[in-house]
Design a protein around this motif. Structure first.
Motif, mmCIF file in Angstrom:
data_model
loop_
_atom_site.group_PDB
_atom_site.id
_atom_site.type_symbol
_atom_site.label_atom_id
_atom_site.label_comp_id
_atom_site.label_asym_id
_atom_site.label_seq_id
_atom_site.Cartn_x
_atom_site.Cartn_y
_atom_site.Cartn_z
ATOM 1 N N LYS A 31 1.062 4.141 -2.981
ATOM 2 C CA LYS A 31 0.836 5.565 -2.706
ATOM 3 C C LYS A 31 2.007 6.415 -3.181
ATOM 4 O O LYS A 31 1.820 7.493 -3.732
ATOM 5 C CB LYS A 31 0.587 5.785 -1.214
ATOM 6 C CG LYS A 31 -0.781 5.337 -0.765
ATOM 7 C CD LYS A 31 -0.985 5.589 0.713
ATOM 8 C CE LYS A 31 -2.355 5.089 1.149
ATOM 9 N NZ LYS A 31 -2.582 5.267 2.584
ATOM 10 N N GLN A 79 1.828 6.751 -6.944
ATOM 11 C CA GLN A 79 0.782 7.680 -7.340
ATOM 12 C C GLN A 79 1.229 9.116 -7.123
ATOM 13 O O GLN A 79 0.958 9.993 -7.936
ATOM 14 C CB GLN A 79 -0.505 7.406 -6.565
ATOM 15 C CG GLN A 79 -1.268 6.205 -7.043
ATOM 16 C CD GLN A 79 -2.528 5.963 -6.227
ATOM 17 O OE1 GLN A 79 -2.712 6.542 -5.159
ATOM 18 N NE2 GLN A 79 -3.403 5.100 -6.743
ATOM 19 N N GLN A 80 1.920 9.384 -6.016
ATOM 20 C CA GLN A 80 2.414 10.730 -5.745
ATOM 21 C C GLN A 80 3.456 11.142 -6.779
ATOM 22 O O GLN A 80 3.448 12.271 -7.270
ATOM 23 C CB GLN A 80 3.008 10.815 -4.339
ATOM 24 C CG GLN A 80 1.979 10.815 -3.245
ATOM 25 C CD GLN A 80 2.606 10.833 -1.856
ATOM 26 O OE1 GLN A 80 3.816 10.689 -1.719
ATOM 27 N NE2 GLN A 80 1.783 11.019 -0.838
ATOM 28 N N ASP A 83 0.827 -1.198 0.000
ATOM 29 C CA ASP A 83 0.000 0.000 0.000
ATOM 30 C C ASP A 83 0.869 1.259 0.000
ATOM 31 O O ASP A 83 0.590 2.221 -0.715
ATOM 32 C CB ASP A 83 -0.936 -0.014 1.202
ATOM 33 C CG ASP A 83 -2.027 1.020 1.107
ATOM 34 O OD1 ASP A 83 -2.502 1.266 -0.021
ATOM 35 O OD2 ASP A 83 -2.401 1.592 2.153
#
Length: 97
Positions: free
Chosen positions: A83, A86-87, A79
């Motif tokens: 993240k 994606q950032q 996870d």
């Protein structure tokens, strides 16, 4: 024959294993899958105990929570990696998250 003739540790364990397996396949959230995996492990230990391999059942009962913790750690790490990706992707496109 009564219904209580069919209710024993083996049949209950098989039912729990089937419910856990179907839950792992059907559910999409990782935490829900971990819960179903715990249910599957409980049925597995029950099946081993029903076969009267109590030493193996004891070892499985000890190692099952450890494997669940390792699985949770892996889910958390995945996870975090998702993240971060994606950032990075949003920063490359010029969006602020």
């Amino acid at each position: 024959m009564l219904i209580t003739d069919f209710i024993n540790l083996t049949y209950v364990s098989v039912a729990i294993i089937i419910i856990g397996s179907i839950g792992i396949i059907v559910l999409s959230k990782p935490i829900d899958k971990v819960i179903m995996f715990g249910l599957l492990q409980g049925g597995f230990v029950g099946m081993i105990a029903a076969a009267k391999y109590l030493d193996v059942a004891m070892a499985a009962a000890i190692f099952d929570p450890i494997s669940t913790i390792i699985l949770l750690i892996a889910i958390i790490k995945l996870d975090e990696i998702r993240k971060k990706k994606q950032q990075q992707k949003s920063q490359e496109e010029g969006f602020i998250v």
